[in-house]
Design a protein around this motif. Structure first.
Motif, PDB file in Angstrom:
ATOM      1  N   HIS A   1       0.821  -1.213   0.000  1.00  0.00           N
ATOM      2  CA  HIS A   1       0.000   0.000   0.000  1.00  0.00           C
ATOM      3  C   HIS A   1       0.857   1.266   0.000  1.00  0.00           C
ATOM      4  O   HIS A   1       2.075   1.226   0.208  1.00  0.00           O
ATOM      5  N   GLY A   2       0.188   2.397  -0.171  1.00  0.00           N
ATOM      6  CA  GLY A   2       0.849   3.683  -0.161  1.00  0.00           C
ATOM      7  C   GLY A   2       0.808   4.366   1.184  1.00  0.00           C
ATOM      8  O   GLY A   2       0.501   3.747   2.222  1.00  0.00           O
ATOM      9  N   THR A   3       1.087   5.659   1.185  1.00  0.00           N
ATOM     10  CA  THR A   3       1.176   6.422   2.428  1.00  0.00           C
ATOM     11  C   THR A   3      -0.173   6.548   3.124  1.00  0.00           C
ATOM     12  O   THR A   3      -1.220   6.651   2.476  1.00  0.00           O
ATOM     13  N   ASN A   4      -0.133   6.519   4.462  1.00  0.00           N
ATOM     14  CA  ASN A   4      -1.329   6.666   5.304  1.00  0.00           C
ATOM     15  C   ASN A   4      -2.412   5.651   4.953  1.00  0.00           C
ATOM     16  O   ASN A   4      -3.597   5.896   5.187  1.00  0.00           O
ATOM     17  N   ALA A   5      -2.012   4.530   4.392  1.00  0.00           N
ATOM     18  CA  ALA A   5      -2.972   3.516   3.950  1.00  0.00           C
ATOM     19  C   ALA A   5      -2.637   2.183   4.615  1.00  0.00           C
ATOM     20  O   ALA A   5      -1.818   2.103   5.531  1.00  0.00           O
ATOM     21  N   ASN A   6      -3.277   1.126   4.137  1.00  0.00           N
ATOM     22  CA  ASN A   6      -3.058  -0.205   4.689  1.00  0.00           C
ATOM     23  C   ASN A   6      -3.543  -1.245   3.679  1.00  0.00           C
ATOM     24  O   ASN A   6      -4.023  -0.887   2.585  1.00  0.00           O
ATOM     25  N   ALA A   7      -3.432  -2.500   4.048  1.00  0.00           N
ATOM     26  CA  ALA A   7      -3.786  -3.582   3.126  1.00  0.00           C
ATOM     27  C   ALA A   7      -5.257  -3.573   2.752  1.00  0.00           C
ATOM     28  O   ALA A   7      -5.643  -4.079   1.689  1.00  0.00           O
TER      29      ALA A   7
ATOM     30  N   HIS B   1      -0.757  19.561  -2.601  1.00  0.00           N
ATOM     31  CA  HIS B   1      -0.807  20.641  -1.602  1.00  0.00           C
ATOM     32  C   HIS B   1      -2.159  20.688  -0.879  1.00  0.00           C
ATOM     33  O   HIS B   1      -2.234  21.130   0.271  1.00  0.00           O
ATOM     34  N   LEU B   2      -3.213  20.205  -1.532  1.00  0.00           N
ATOM     35  CA  LEU B   2      -4.520  20.171  -0.863  1.00  0.00           C
ATOM     36  C   LEU B   2      -4.518  19.179   0.300  1.00  0.00           C
ATOM     37  O   LEU B   2      -5.118  19.419   1.341  1.00  0.00           O
ATOM     38  N   ILE B   3      -3.839  18.055   0.097  1.00  0.00           N
ATOM     39  CA  ILE B   3      -3.721  17.063   1.167  1.00  0.00           C
ATOM     40  C   ILE B   3      -2.753  17.552   2.235  1.00  0.00           C
ATOM     41  O   ILE B   3      -2.968  17.325   3.443  1.00  0.00           O
ATOM     42  N   GLU B   4      -1.700  18.234   1.805  1.00  0.00           N
ATOM     43  CA  GLU B   4      -0.741  18.772   2.773  1.00  0.00           C
ATOM     44  C   GLU B   4      -1.434  19.718   3.754  1.00  0.00           C
ATOM     45  O   GLU B   4      -1.023  19.845   4.918  1.00  0.00           O
ATOM     46  N   ALA B   5      -2.499  20.375   3.295  1.00  0.00           N
ATOM     47  CA  ALA B   5      -3.228  21.305   4.161  1.00  0.00           C
ATOM     48  C   ALA B   5      -3.935  20.583   5.308  1.00  0.00           C
ATOM     49  O   ALA B   5      -4.356  21.216   6.280  1.00  0.00           O
ATOM     50  N   LEU B   6      -4.077  19.272   5.216  1.00  0.00           N
ATOM     51  CA  LEU B   6      -4.701  18.496   6.289  1.00  0.00           C
ATOM     52  C   LEU B   6      -3.706  18.127   7.386  1.00  0.00           C
ATOM     53  O   LEU B   6      -4.091  17.529   8.392  1.00  0.00           O
ATOM     54  N   LYS B   7      -2.445  18.488   7.223  1.00  0.00           N
ATOM     55  CA  LYS B   7      -1.426  18.122   8.204  1.00  0.00           C
ATOM     56  C   LYS B   7      -1.663  18.803   9.537  1.00  0.00           C
ATOM     57  O   LYS B   7      -2.072  19.957   9.612  1.00  0.00           O
ATOM     58  N   VAL B   8      -1.370  18.054  10.589  1.00  0.00           N
ATOM     59  CA  VAL B   8      -1.463  18.550  11.954  1.00  0.00           C
ATOM     60  C   VAL B   8      -0.105  18.343  12.613  1.00  0.00           C
ATOM     61  O   VAL B   8       0.461  17.250  12.552  1.00  0.00           O
ATOM     62  N   GLY B   9       0.437  19.384  13.219  1.00  0.00           N
ATOM     63  CA  GLY B   9       1.714  19.261  13.895  1.00  0.00           C
ATOM     64  C   GLY B   9       2.894  19.401  12.941  1.00  0.00           C
ATOM     65  O   GLY B   9       2.744  19.535  11.730  1.00  0.00           O
ATOM     66  N   ASP B  10       4.079  19.343  13.514  1.00  0.00           N
ATOM     67  CA  ASP B  10       5.331  19.501  12.785  1.00  0.00           C
ATOM     68  C   ASP B  10       5.960  18.127  12.560  1.00  0.00           C
ATOM     69  O   ASP B  10       6.371  17.473  13.518  1.00  0.00           O
ATOM     70  N   PRO B  11       6.035  17.672  11.297  1.00  0.00           N
ATOM     71  CA  PRO B  11       6.616  16.341  11.052  1.00  0.00           C
ATOM     72  C   PRO B  11       8.031  16.191  11.599  1.00  0.00           C
ATOM     73  O   PRO B  11       8.413  15.098  12.041  1.00  0.00           O
TER      74      PRO B  11
ATOM     75  N   VAL C   1       6.516  11.904  12.274  1.00  0.00           N
ATOM     76  CA  VAL C   1       5.499  11.352  11.384  1.00  0.00           C
ATOM     77  C   VAL C   1       4.810  12.501  10.656  1.00  0.00           C
ATOM     78  O   VAL C   1       4.781  13.635  11.129  1.00  0.00           O
ATOM     79  N   SER C   2       4.263  12.165   9.500  1.00  0.00           N
ATOM     80  CA  SER C   2       3.360  13.069   8.813  1.00  0.00           C
ATOM     81  C   SER C   2       1.955  12.709   9.282  1.00  0.00           C
ATOM     82  O   SER C   2       1.472  11.616   9.008  1.00  0.00           O
ATOM     83  N   ARG C   3       1.308  13.616  10.004  1.00  0.00           N
ATOM     84  CA  ARG C   3      -0.003  13.339  10.600  1.00  0.00           C
ATOM     85  C   ARG C   3      -1.072  14.133   9.850  1.00  0.00           C
ATOM     86  O   ARG C   3      -1.027  15.361   9.797  1.00  0.00           O
ATOM     87  N   LEU C   4      -2.024  13.422   9.265  1.00  0.00           N
ATOM     88  CA  LEU C   4      -3.091  14.044   8.493  1.00  0.00           C
ATOM     89  C   LEU C   4      -4.426  13.839   9.184  1.00  0.00           C
ATOM     90  O   LEU C   4      -4.744  12.728   9.629  1.00  0.00           O
ATOM     91  N   ASN C   5      -5.191  14.897   9.233  1.00  0.00           N
ATOM     92  CA  ASN C   5      -6.501  14.826   9.884  1.00  0.00           C
ATOM     93  C   ASN C   5      -7.575  14.549   8.841  1.00  0.00           C
ATOM     94  O   ASN C   5      -8.298  15.443   8.402  1.00  0.00           O
ATOM     95  N   TRP C   6      -7.682  13.289   8.447  1.00  0.00           N
ATOM     96  CA  TRP C   6      -8.671  12.882   7.461  1.00  0.00           C
ATOM     97  C   TRP C   6     -10.099  13.090   7.968  1.00  0.00           C
ATOM     98  O   TRP C   6     -11.030  13.182   7.176  1.00  0.00           O
TER      99      TRP C   6
ATOM    100  N   LEU D   1      -8.353   5.712   5.831  1.00  0.00           N
ATOM    101  CA  LEU D   1      -6.984   6.220   5.748  1.00  0.00           C
ATOM    102  C   LEU D   1      -6.450   6.466   7.158  1.00  0.00           C
ATOM    103  O   LEU D   1      -7.183   6.897   8.045  1.00  0.00           O
ATOM    104  N   GLU D   2      -5.170   6.203   7.358  1.00  0.00           N
ATOM    105  CA  GLU D   2      -4.575   6.286   8.688  1.00  0.00           C
ATOM    106  C   GLU D   2      -3.968   7.670   8.922  1.00  0.00           C
ATOM    107  O   GLU D   2      -3.416   8.277   8.000  1.00  0.00           O
ATOM    108  N   PRO D   3      -4.037   8.170  10.142  1.00  0.00           N
ATOM    109  CA  PRO D   3      -3.542   9.525  10.389  1.00  0.00           C
ATOM    110  C   PRO D   3      -2.026   9.671  10.285  1.00  0.00           C
ATOM    111  O   PRO D   3      -1.531  10.700   9.817  1.00  0.00           O
ATOM    112  N   ASP D   4      -1.269   8.651  10.716  1.00  0.00           N
ATOM    113  CA  ASP D   4       0.185   8.787  10.808  1.00  0.00           C
ATOM    114  C   ASP D   4       0.915   7.995   9.726  1.00  0.00           C
ATOM    115  O   ASP D   4       0.540   6.866   9.400  1.00  0.00           O
TER     116      ASP D   4
END
Length: 292
Positions: A17-23, A154-164, A169-174, A205-208
């Motif tokens: 799988h890709g980023t913030n994802a799973n099987a 960049h639209l997805i990057e705008a969902l980031k929370v906190g400083d990676p 981790v890159s934390r996204l607030n889906w 989708l996973e946050p971290d």
């Protein structure tokens, strides 16, 4: 790279799988391939799937201030952990016959690194709208190229929370309550999905995600990875990895290994679109060959 030992035996399709994802994201695809008689398995990379981390502050009601600083165990994982995990599974699957390694999006980084490590264990590598670094060292380098200029990442990057850099981790607030979040996910990732389908996507989708992966060395090497037959499945409506960037990956790979050109397949779909569509099933079924 079939050997005498594996010749004539059914291949196993192994999915990354890709980023913030799973099987889970491969479930519909694997169900259909299995019903057609193909052997498949999807991996959860370390810290994902059954072992994913859900921050306490991510749950409703969300605490955005706490979410920006809550530590994550995924900060300790590296690309080497991903590669080691996949190699162990590939070795086991290889006892049953040839292995076709399939990766989507950021999963392409792991595919290439596994190809560098154990080319003799892989019948084929398949990039499904995935990063396939050749001339440049890592994903981040390609994000700065002209071919990536139309990306809506960049639209997805705008969902980031906190400083990676601080979290590791890159934390996204889906699950953001902001209506703009749903629009961002749809435009960048999901294209023609209904709003209900986008909400279902956001729910799985996973946050971290480990922050170091995009900057990790990811180039395929000619003497190892470059010996493996490869397929690139282009998503022509992808707004995260634009078709121009996908074309660059293909062109660089072909220049590196002119005697082993890329088998290119086109599917008219957005970044996450084809995982339940018949076009991708048909491509992978053809690559796996006729089941016994």
């Amino acid at each position: 790279m079939a050997t005498e030992e594996s010749a004539g035996r059914r291949p196993t399709l192994v999915f990354i799988h890709g980023t913030n994802a799973n099987a889970y994201g491969w479930t519909g695809l694997i169900t259909e391939l299995t019903l057609r008689g193909h052997r498949c398995l999807a991996l959860d990379l370390p810290g994902h799937g059954d072992r994913q981390f859900i921050p306490h502050a991510y749950q409703a009601p969300q605490d955005l201030e706490a979410l920006a600083t809550e530590p994550s165990p995924l900060a300790g994982f590296t690309i080497d952990d991903y590669v080691d995990h996949v190699v162990r599974v590939v070795r086991r699957a290889r006892r049953l016959g040839p292995v076709i390694l399939v990766g989507s999006s950021q999963g392409g980084v792991t595919v290439s690194r596994v190809g560098n490590a154990v080319p003799e264990l892989l019948e084929r590598v398949v990039y499904v709208a995935a990063y396939c670094c050749v001339d440049l060292p890592n994903m981040v380098s390609y994000l700065e190229t002209p071919e990536n200029s139309e990306s809506l990442l960049h639209l997805i990057e705008a969902l980031k929370v906190g400083d990676p850099a601080a979290l590791g981790v890159s934390r996204l607030n889906w699950r953001s309550a902001d209506p703009a979040a749903l629009s961002a996910i749809k435009r960048c990732l999901a294209g023609d999905f209904t709003d209900d389908a986008v909400r279902r996507l956001a729910a799985v989708l996973e946050p971290d995600e480990t922050a170091t992966i995009p900057r990790s060395e990811a180039r395929g090497e000619a003497h190892t990875w470059g010996r493996i037959p490869r397929t690139y499945v282009r998503f022509t409506e992808d707004r995260l990895i634009p078709p121009a960037l996908q074309d660059r990956f293909i062109a660089e790979a072909d220049r590196l290994t002119p005697d082993n050109p890329t088998d290119v397949r086109d599917i008219a779909a957005p970044h996450v679109g084809p995982f339940h569509r018949p076009e991708l099933v048909a491509v992978l079924a053809e690559l796996a060959g006729r089941p016994e």
